[in-house]
Design a protein around this motif. Sequence first.
Motif, PDB file in Angstrom:
ATOM      1  N   PHE A 104       1.194  -1.273  -0.185  1.00 29.29           N
ATOM      2  CA  PHE A 104       0.131   0.344  -0.102  1.00 29.29           C
ATOM      3  C   PHE A 104       0.492   1.109  -0.113  1.00 29.29           C
ATOM      4  CE2 PHE A 104      -1.771   3.622   2.015  1.00 29.29           C
ATOM      5  CZ  PHE A 104      -3.374   3.752   1.387  1.00 29.29           C
ATOM      6  N   CYS A 105       1.711   1.423   0.683  1.00 28.65           N
ATOM      7  CA  CYS A 105       2.934   2.093   1.183  1.00 28.65           C
ATOM      8  C   CYS A 105       3.583   2.331  -0.351  1.00 28.65           C
ATOM      9  CB  CYS A 105       3.992   2.453   1.969  1.00 28.65           C
ATOM     10  SG  CYS A 105       2.956   2.401   3.736  1.00 28.65           S
ATOM     11  N   GLY A 133       2.018   1.560  -3.515  1.00 24.94           N
ATOM     12  CA  GLY A 133       1.592   2.055  -4.494  1.00 24.94           C
ATOM     13  C   GLY A 133       1.611   3.429  -4.389  1.00 24.94           C
ATOM     14  N   ASN A 134       0.732   3.873  -3.142  1.00 22.73           N
ATOM     15  CA  ASN A 134       0.331   5.046  -2.655  1.00 22.73           C
ATOM     16  C   ASN A 134       1.713   6.554  -3.420  1.00 22.73           C
ATOM     17  OD1 ASN A 134      -0.176   7.356  -0.216  1.00 22.73           O
ATOM     18  ND2 ASN A 134      -1.828   6.924  -1.852  1.00 22.73           N
ATOM     19  N   TRP A 135       2.171   5.604  -2.770  1.00 20.45           N
ATOM     20  CA  TRP A 135       3.411   6.879  -3.171  1.00 20.45           C
ATOM     21  C   TRP A 135       3.939   7.336  -4.636  1.00 20.45           C
ATOM     22  CZ3 TRP A 135       8.738   6.246  -5.219  1.00 20.45           C
ATOM     23  CH2 TRP A 135       9.468   7.071  -4.880  1.00 20.45           C
ATOM     24  N   VAL A 173       2.210   6.078  -7.040  1.00 19.87           N
ATOM     25  CA  VAL A 173       0.819   6.943  -7.613  1.00 19.87           C
ATOM     26  C   VAL A 173       0.634   8.180  -7.187  1.00 19.87           C
ATOM     27  CG1 VAL A 173      -1.521   7.777  -7.482  1.00 19.87           C
ATOM     28  CG2 VAL A 173      -0.099   5.220  -7.297  1.00 19.87           C
ATOM     29  N   THR A 174       1.309   8.801  -5.668  1.00 17.96           N
ATOM     30  CA  THR A 174       0.826  10.456  -5.163  1.00 17.96           C
ATOM     31  C   THR A 174       2.796  11.156  -6.179  1.00 17.96           C
ATOM     32  OG1 THR A 174       2.049   9.685  -3.162  1.00 17.96           O
ATOM     33  CG2 THR A 174      -0.147   9.851  -3.488  1.00 17.96           C
ATOM     34  N   ILE A 187       2.689   8.015   4.563  1.00 25.72           N
ATOM     35  CA  ILE A 187       2.237   7.615   4.086  1.00 25.72           C
ATOM     36  C   ILE A 187       2.217   6.667   5.345  1.00 25.72           C
ATOM     37  CG2 ILE A 187       1.726   5.613   2.058  1.00 25.72           C
ATOM     38  CD1 ILE A 187       2.791   8.039   0.334  1.00 25.72           C
ATOM     39  N   THR A 235      -6.849   8.250  -6.257  1.00 29.29           N
ATOM     40  CA  THR A 235      -5.819   8.621  -5.898  1.00 29.29           C
ATOM     41  C   THR A 235      -5.522   6.912  -5.060  1.00 29.29           C
ATOM     42  OG1 THR A 235      -4.465  10.542  -5.169  1.00 29.29           O
ATOM     43  CG2 THR A 235      -3.462   8.272  -4.583  1.00 29.29           C
ATOM     44  N   LEU A 236      -6.533   6.415  -4.122  1.00 30.00           N
ATOM     45  CA  LEU A 236      -6.436   5.263  -3.104  1.00 30.00           C
ATOM     46  C   LEU A 236      -6.879   4.087  -4.606  1.00 30.00           C
ATOM     47  CD1 LEU A 236      -8.235   6.259   0.075  1.00 30.00           C
ATOM     48  CD2 LEU A 236      -6.239   5.730  -0.446  1.00 30.00           C
ATOM     49  N   THR A 246      -4.194   3.228  -6.257  1.00 37.78           N
ATOM     50  CA  THR A 246      -3.287   3.046  -5.496  1.00 37.78           C
ATOM     51  C   THR A 246      -3.834   1.384  -5.314  1.00 37.78           C
ATOM     52  OG1 THR A 246      -3.254   5.019  -4.019  1.00 37.78           O
ATOM     53  CG2 THR A 246      -2.188   2.102  -2.978  1.00 37.78           C
ATOM     54  N   THR A 290      -1.854  -0.112  -8.624  1.00 35.51           N
ATOM     55  CA  THR A 290      -0.956  -0.558  -8.355  1.00 35.51           C
ATOM     56  C   THR A 290      -0.720  -1.925  -7.600  1.00 35.51           C
ATOM     57  OG1 THR A 290      -0.726   1.984  -9.012  1.00 35.51           O
ATOM     58  CG2 THR A 290       1.316   1.049  -8.530  1.00 35.51           C
TER      59      THR A 290
END
Length: 210
Positions: free
Chosen positions: A84-85, A87-89, A91-92, A104, A170-171, A174, A177
């Motif tokens: 998750f971290c 993937g979110n990093w 994407v963001t 994150i 974004t989520l 994520t 991703t």
Amino acid sequence: MRKYFSREKFGYMFGILGKPIDSFYEIRYRDQGSVPLAVICVFVLSALFTVNRVFAGFVVNEINPRTIDGITEMGAFFLLLGLFCVGNWAVTCLMEGEGRMRDIVTVAGYAMLPIMLALGPATILSNVISFEEAAFYHIIIGVSIAWTGVLLLLGIMTVHNYTLLKTIITLVLTFITILILIFIGLLIMDLLNQIYGFLFSIYTELVFRF
């Protein structure tokens, strides 16, 4: 150690339960978060999850405790956190997010608090209720999961300075991703297994020939 486990750090961690936006703002822009505390939250949650699956009453639990591997489940929790971290990093970074990787991780770990706090009492409750009262157990678990989802949403929105709509997008990206990363990981594992099998067959052939 005091830097990561001070009274202020604990205060802001539990502060997200009542004032999530203010607390996440302090965590991001005044460096009041603690990555070690976030990791401990995930560790405790994974342990309580295993305890719940083993010791929850038969009214709500149909799992054979002997089939549960706590180490594997704990590893799965940390793997999901890492995916998750990352993937979110990723994407963001492409969507002009202001949050850092440590922000994150902190948000994801702190957001687990409602589930972490609910699992223990829910496990105890499950051993003293009847079938007719099982709904109370499911309500506790359901509310804690929903609360965690809200905290995660507000946390990501705050640390990246996004609007609500952009946070939701974004989520979603994520999680897409994460699926891509899992697919790539499975492909790599399969490739490594094939390489290992090929090399082992060569080794076996050489041993038998010479």
